[in-house]
Design a protein around this motif. Structure first.
Motif, PDB file in Angstrom:
ATOM      1  N   ARG A  40      38.220 -81.744  -5.792  1.00 13.58           N
ATOM      2  CA  ARG A  40      36.954 -81.724  -5.050  1.00 13.58           C
ATOM      3  C   ARG A  40      36.610 -80.314  -4.591  1.00 13.58           C
ATOM      4  NH1 ARG A  40      39.191 -86.431  -2.151  1.00 13.58           N
ATOM      5  NH2 ARG A  40      38.441 -88.259  -3.247  1.00 13.58           N
ATOM      6  N   GLU A  41      37.608 -79.623  -4.072  1.00 12.97           N
ATOM      7  CA  GLU A  41      37.398 -78.258  -3.599  1.00 12.97           C
ATOM      8  C   GLU A  41      36.982 -77.343  -4.753  1.00 12.97           C
ATOM      9  OE1 GLU A  41      39.830 -74.691  -1.356  1.00 12.97           O
ATOM     10  OE2 GLU A  41      40.575 -76.735  -1.203  1.00 12.97           O
ATOM     11  N   GLU A  42      37.652 -77.450  -5.872  1.00  8.27           N
ATOM     12  CA  GLU A  42      37.325 -76.631  -7.041  1.00  8.27           C
ATOM     13  C   GLU A  42      35.907 -76.924  -7.526  1.00  8.27           C
ATOM     14  OE1 GLU A  42      37.436 -73.778  -9.810  1.00  8.27           O
ATOM     15  OE2 GLU A  42      38.945 -74.093  -8.263  1.00  8.27           O
ATOM     16  N   LEU A  43      35.522 -78.183  -7.540  1.00 12.90           N
ATOM     17  CA  LEU A  43      34.170 -78.550  -7.953  1.00 12.90           C
ATOM     18  C   LEU A  43      33.133 -77.935  -7.013  1.00 12.90           C
ATOM     19  CD1 LEU A  43      32.153 -80.081  -9.705  1.00 12.90           C
ATOM     20  CD2 LEU A  43      32.567 -82.096  -8.247  1.00 12.90           C
ATOM     21  N   ALA A  44      33.350 -78.042  -5.714  1.00 11.47           N
ATOM     22  CA  ALA A  44      32.410 -77.470  -4.745  1.00 11.47           C
ATOM     23  C   ALA A  44      32.262 -75.963  -4.962  1.00 11.47           C
ATOM     24  CB  ALA A  44      32.874 -77.772  -3.323  1.00 11.47           C
ATOM     25  N   ILE A  45      33.366 -75.290  -5.193  1.00 10.27           N
ATOM     26  CA  ILE A  45      33.340 -73.845  -5.440  1.00 10.27           C
ATOM     27  C   ILE A  45      32.541 -73.540  -6.704  1.00 10.27           C
ATOM     28  CG2 ILE A  45      34.789 -71.871  -6.093  1.00 10.27           C
ATOM     29  CD1 ILE A  45      36.937 -73.099  -4.174  1.00 10.27           C
ATOM     30  N   GLN A  46      32.763 -74.311  -7.757  1.00  8.33           N
ATOM     31  CA  GLN A  46      32.049 -74.087  -9.020  1.00  8.33           C
ATOM     32  C   GLN A  46      30.546 -74.297  -8.848  1.00  8.33           C
ATOM     33  OE1 GLN A  46      34.059 -76.871 -11.577  1.00  8.33           O
ATOM     34  NE2 GLN A  46      35.422 -75.301 -12.406  1.00  8.33           N
ATOM     35  N   ILE A  47      30.170 -75.353  -8.167  1.00  4.10           N
ATOM     36  CA  ILE A  47      28.750 -75.637  -7.954  1.00  4.10           C
ATOM     37  C   ILE A  47      28.091 -74.489  -7.207  1.00  4.10           C
ATOM     38  CG2 ILE A  47      27.098 -77.120  -6.717  1.00  4.10           C
ATOM     39  CD1 ILE A  47      29.066 -79.465  -7.372  1.00  4.10           C
ATOM     40  N   LEU A  48      28.701 -74.062  -6.125  1.00  7.70           N
ATOM     41  CA  LEU A  48      28.123 -72.973  -5.342  1.00  7.70           C
ATOM     42  C   LEU A  48      28.067 -71.676  -6.141  1.00  7.70           C
ATOM     43  CD1 LEU A  48      29.703 -73.742  -1.877  1.00  7.70           C
ATOM     44  CD2 LEU A  48      27.313 -74.025  -2.553  1.00  7.70           C
ATOM     45  N   HIS A  49      29.082 -71.425  -6.931  1.00  7.60           N
ATOM     46  CA  HIS A  49      29.099 -70.220  -7.764  1.00  7.60           C
ATOM     47  C   HIS A  49      27.910 -70.232  -8.731  1.00  7.60           C
ATOM     48  CE1 HIS A  49      30.569 -66.964 -10.289  1.00  7.60           C
ATOM     49  NE2 HIS A  49      30.290 -67.745 -11.319  1.00  7.60           N
ATOM     50  N   PHE A  50      27.748 -71.317  -9.478  1.00 14.42           N
ATOM     51  CA  PHE A  50      26.642 -71.404 -10.430  1.00 14.42           C
ATOM     52  C   PHE A  50      25.292 -71.315  -9.716  1.00 14.42           C
ATOM     53  CE2 PHE A  50      29.619 -73.820 -13.400  1.00 14.42           C
ATOM     54  CZ  PHE A  50      29.795 -72.735 -14.244  1.00 14.42           C
ATOM     55  N   TYR A  51      25.175 -72.004  -8.594  1.00 21.63           N
ATOM     56  CA  TYR A  51      23.915 -72.017  -7.855  1.00 21.63           C
ATOM     57  C   TYR A  51      23.560 -70.610  -7.373  1.00 21.63           C
ATOM     58  CZ  TYR A  51      20.119 -73.753  -5.002  1.00 21.63           C
ATOM     59  OH  TYR A  51      18.875 -73.988  -4.481  1.00 21.63           O
ATOM     60  N   GLN A  52      24.519 -69.925  -6.814  1.00 15.59           N
ATOM     61  CA  GLN A  52      24.278 -68.585  -6.286  1.00 15.59           C
ATOM     62  C   GLN A  52      24.047 -67.558  -7.390  1.00 15.59           C
ATOM     63  OE1 GLN A  52      27.695 -68.224  -3.747  1.00 15.59           O
ATOM     64  NE2 GLN A  52      26.625 -69.103  -2.004  1.00 15.59           N
ATOM     65  N   HIS A  53      24.400 -67.914  -8.610  1.00 16.07           N
ATOM     66  CA  HIS A  53      24.167 -67.015  -9.740  1.00 16.07           C
ATOM     67  C   HIS A  53      22.965 -67.457 -10.574  1.00 16.07           C
ATOM     68  CE1 HIS A  53      28.121 -65.561  -8.576  1.00 16.07           C
ATOM     69  NE2 HIS A  53      27.732 -64.428  -9.141  1.00 16.07           N
ATOM     70  N   GLY A  54      22.091 -68.253  -9.978  1.00 12.27           N
ATOM     71  CA  GLY A  54      20.807 -68.527 -10.583  1.00 12.27           C
ATOM     72  C   GLY A  54      20.591 -69.880 -11.225  1.00 12.27           C
ATOM     73  N   VAL A  55      21.610 -70.718 -11.297  1.00 12.95           N
ATOM     74  CA  VAL A  55      21.428 -72.059 -11.878  1.00 12.95           C
ATOM     75  C   VAL A  55      20.987 -72.972 -10.736  1.00 12.95           C
ATOM     76  CG1 VAL A  55      22.457 -73.924 -13.212  1.00 12.95           C
ATOM     77  CG2 VAL A  55      23.237 -71.573 -13.561  1.00 12.95           C
ATOM     78  N   LYS A  56      19.678 -73.154 -10.604  1.00 15.41           N
ATOM     79  CA  LYS A  56      19.127 -73.865  -9.451  1.00 15.41           C
ATOM     80  C   LYS A  56      18.529 -75.216  -9.799  1.00 15.41           C
ATOM     81  CE  LYS A  56      18.908 -69.826  -6.841  1.00 15.41           C
ATOM     82  NZ  LYS A  56      19.637 -69.677  -5.671  1.00 15.41           N
ATOM     83  N   ASP A  57      18.633 -75.622 -11.050  1.00 11.99           N
ATOM     84  CA  ASP A  57      18.111 -76.904 -11.498  1.00 11.99           C
ATOM     85  C   ASP A  57      19.247 -77.928 -11.510  1.00 11.99           C
ATOM     86  OD1 ASP A  57      16.065 -78.593 -13.016  1.00 11.99           O
ATOM     87  OD2 ASP A  57      17.753 -78.521 -14.433  1.00 11.99           O
ATOM     88  N   GLN A  58      19.004 -79.091 -10.916  1.00 11.39           N
ATOM     89  CA  GLN A  58      20.041 -80.112 -10.812  1.00 11.39           C
ATOM     90  C   GLN A  58      20.582 -80.514 -12.172  1.00 11.39           C
ATOM     91  OE1 GLN A  58      19.225 -83.344  -8.164  1.00 11.39           O
ATOM     92  NE2 GLN A  58      20.996 -84.518  -8.823  1.00 11.39           N
ATOM     93  N   GLY A  59      19.706 -80.760 -13.120  1.00 10.52           N
ATOM     94  CA  GLY A  59      20.144 -81.169 -14.456  1.00 10.52           C
ATOM     95  C   GLY A  59      21.004 -80.102 -15.123  1.00 10.52           C
ATOM     96  N   SER A  60      20.618 -78.855 -14.979  1.00  9.70           N
ATOM     97  CA  SER A  60      21.386 -77.761 -15.578  1.00  9.70           C
ATOM     98  C   SER A  60      22.768 -77.647 -14.944  1.00  9.70           C
ATOM     99  CB  SER A  60      20.639 -76.435 -15.417  1.00  9.70           C
ATOM    100  OG  SER A  60      19.421 -76.464 -16.130  1.00  9.70           O
ATOM    101  N   LEU A  61      22.825 -77.768 -13.630  1.00  6.52           N
ATOM    102  CA  LEU A  61      24.118 -77.722 -12.947  1.00  6.52           C
ATOM    103  C   LEU A  61      25.030 -78.856 -13.429  1.00  6.52           C
ATOM    104  CD1 LEU A  61      23.069 -76.873  -9.288  1.00  6.52           C
ATOM    105  CD2 LEU A  61      24.643 -75.550 -10.696  1.00  6.52           C
ATOM    106  N   GLU A  62      24.470 -80.044 -13.506  1.00  6.15           N
ATOM    107  CA  GLU A  62      25.267 -81.198 -13.939  1.00  6.15           C
ATOM    108  C   GLU A  62      25.769 -81.024 -15.371  1.00  6.15           C
ATOM    109  OE1 GLU A  62      22.724 -84.528 -13.048  1.00  6.15           O
ATOM    110  OE2 GLU A  62      23.229 -84.446 -10.922  1.00  6.15           O
ATOM    111  N   ARG A  63      24.915 -80.518 -16.250  1.00  7.58           N
ATOM    112  CA  ARG A  63      25.341 -80.300 -17.636  1.00  7.58           C
ATOM    113  C   ARG A  63      26.480 -79.270 -17.718  1.00  7.58           C
ATOM    114  NH1 ARG A  63      19.938 -81.168 -18.318  1.00  7.58           N
ATOM    115  NH2 ARG A  63      19.391 -78.962 -18.255  1.00  7.58           N
ATOM    116  N   LEU A  64      26.421 -78.241 -16.901  1.00  9.15           N
ATOM    117  CA  LEU A  64      27.478 -77.230 -16.892  1.00  9.15           C
ATOM    118  C   LEU A  64      28.820 -77.797 -16.442  1.00  9.15           C
ATOM    119  CD1 LEU A  64      25.636 -74.148 -15.362  1.00  9.15           C
ATOM    120  CD2 LEU A  64      26.754 -74.233 -17.600  1.00  9.15           C
ATOM    121  N   LEU A  65      28.781 -78.794 -15.587  1.00 12.36           N
ATOM    122  CA  LEU A  65      30.001 -79.275 -14.942  1.00 12.36           C
ATOM    123  C   LEU A  65      30.547 -80.575 -15.514  1.00 12.36           C
ATOM    124  CD1 LEU A  65      28.731 -78.310 -11.447  1.00 12.36           C
ATOM    125  CD2 LEU A  65      30.714 -77.300 -12.581  1.00 12.36           C
TER     126      LEU A  65
END
Length: 66
Positions: A40-65
């Motif tokens: 869970r912790e690793e997932l939260a870190i990954q989400i925030l990392h991608f979001y802060q680096h410009g991946v701001k679309d929910q669908g795109s984030l989900e596809r990456l993860l």
């Protein structure tokens, strides 16, 4: 978990940003059957990392993860 990890980040986020990341987090936890605190912790870190680096679309984030 998202709020906890967000507070350690350097970039301030608005409530709608947090809500989007939390929604992605919840969806991925279910889809990947994530059950341990470490995963869970690793997932939260990954989400925030991608979001802060410009991946701001929910669908795109989900596809990456998935």
């Amino acid at each position: 978990m998202i709020r906890e990890k967000m507070s350690a980040s350097q970039t301030p986020m608005q409530e709608e940003d947090i809500a989007l990341c939390q929604s992605v987090y919840d969806h991925i936890c279910v889809a990947r059957h994530i059950s341990t605190d470490g995963e869970r912790e690793e997932l939260a870190i990954q989400i925030l990392h991608f979001y802060q680096h410009g991946v701001k679309d929910q669908g795109s984030l989900e596809r990456l993860l998935l």
